[in-house]
Design an enzyme around this catalytic site. Structure first.
Site, PDB file in Angstrom:
ATOM      1  N   GLY A  31      97.454 -33.160 -25.317  1.00 40.15           N
ATOM      2  CA  GLY A  31      95.662 -33.602 -25.224  1.00 40.15           C
ATOM      3  C   GLY A  31      95.551 -34.994 -24.499  1.00 40.15           C
ATOM      4  O   GLY A  31      94.527 -34.967 -23.830  1.00 40.15           O
ATOM      5  N   ASP A  32      96.506 -35.734 -24.707  1.00 38.39           N
ATOM      6  CA  ASP A  32      96.578 -37.096 -24.031  1.00 38.39           C
ATOM      7  C   ASP A  32      96.547 -36.814 -22.522  1.00 38.39           C
ATOM      8  O   ASP A  32      95.930 -37.121 -21.755  1.00 38.39           O
ATOM      9  CB  ASP A  32      97.542 -38.006 -24.498  1.00 38.39           C
ATOM     10  CG  ASP A  32      97.362 -38.678 -25.883  1.00 38.39           C
ATOM     11  OD1 ASP A  32      96.084 -38.559 -26.207  1.00 38.39           O
ATOM     12  OD2 ASP A  32      98.352 -39.146 -26.408  1.00 38.39           O
ATOM     13  N   ALA A  33      97.443 -35.996 -22.084  1.00 42.20           N
ATOM     14  CA  ALA A  33      97.694 -35.548 -20.803  1.00 42.20           C
ATOM     15  C   ALA A  33      96.408 -34.934 -20.147  1.00 42.20           C
ATOM     16  O   ALA A  33      95.868 -35.252 -19.003  1.00 42.20           O
ATOM     17  CB  ALA A  33      98.816 -34.559 -20.521  1.00 42.20           C
ATOM     18  N   ARG A  69      93.439 -35.271 -21.128  1.00 44.57           N
ATOM     19  CA  ARG A  69      92.286 -36.094 -21.211  1.00 44.57           C
ATOM     20  C   ARG A  69      92.424 -36.930 -19.895  1.00 44.57           C
ATOM     21  O   ARG A  69      91.760 -37.496 -19.257  1.00 44.57           O
ATOM     22  CB  ARG A  69      92.141 -37.114 -22.481  1.00 44.57           C
ATOM     23  CG  ARG A  69      91.214 -37.984 -22.503  1.00 44.57           C
ATOM     24  CD  ARG A  69      91.111 -38.958 -23.730  1.00 44.57           C
ATOM     25  NE  ARG A  69      92.293 -39.055 -24.483  1.00 44.57           N
ATOM     26  CZ  ARG A  69      92.429 -38.329 -25.678  1.00 44.57           C
ATOM     27  NH1 ARG A  69      91.900 -37.353 -26.061  1.00 44.57           N
ATOM     28  NH2 ARG A  69      93.679 -38.699 -26.207  1.00 44.57           N
TER      29      ARG A  69
END
Length: 71
Positions: free
Chosen positions: A11-13, A15
Site C-alpha cells: 500500500g505504501d509503495a 501510494r
C-alpha cells in the site's frame, strides 16, 4: 508481479507511485499505472523497504506492462 513474496508495504509503495506520478504531472491514468507497478514490484521482495531499482528499470517495466514510454 512475477512472484508473490511479501505483501507488507504494498500500500505504501502504491501510494508512493501515485504521488510520484502526480508530481511529474502525469495524467491520472498514468499515475495509477505507476502506482500499480510499484505495488507489483514491492510484492516480489520480502520486507517493507527492501526493493531496489532505478528509474530506468522502472520505466522499462512500465513500457513492457503498459505499452507506452514514460516521459
Amino acid at each position: 508481479e512475477r512472484r508473490i513474496t511479501d505483501p507488507t508495504g504494498c500500500g505504501d509503495a502504491y501510494r508512493a507511485g501515485l504521488i510520484f506520478g502526480l508530481m511529474r504531472d502525469c495524467d491520472w491514468a498514468t499515475a495509477g499505472r505507476m502506482a500499480s507497478l510499484m505495488g507489483a514490484l514491492k510484492i516480489e521482495c520480502p520486507g517493507t523497504q527492501n526493493q531496489r531499482f532505478d528509474y530506468a528499470e522502472f520505466a522499462e517495466q512500465f513500457r513492457q506492462q503498459f505499452g507506452y514510454v514514460l516521459d
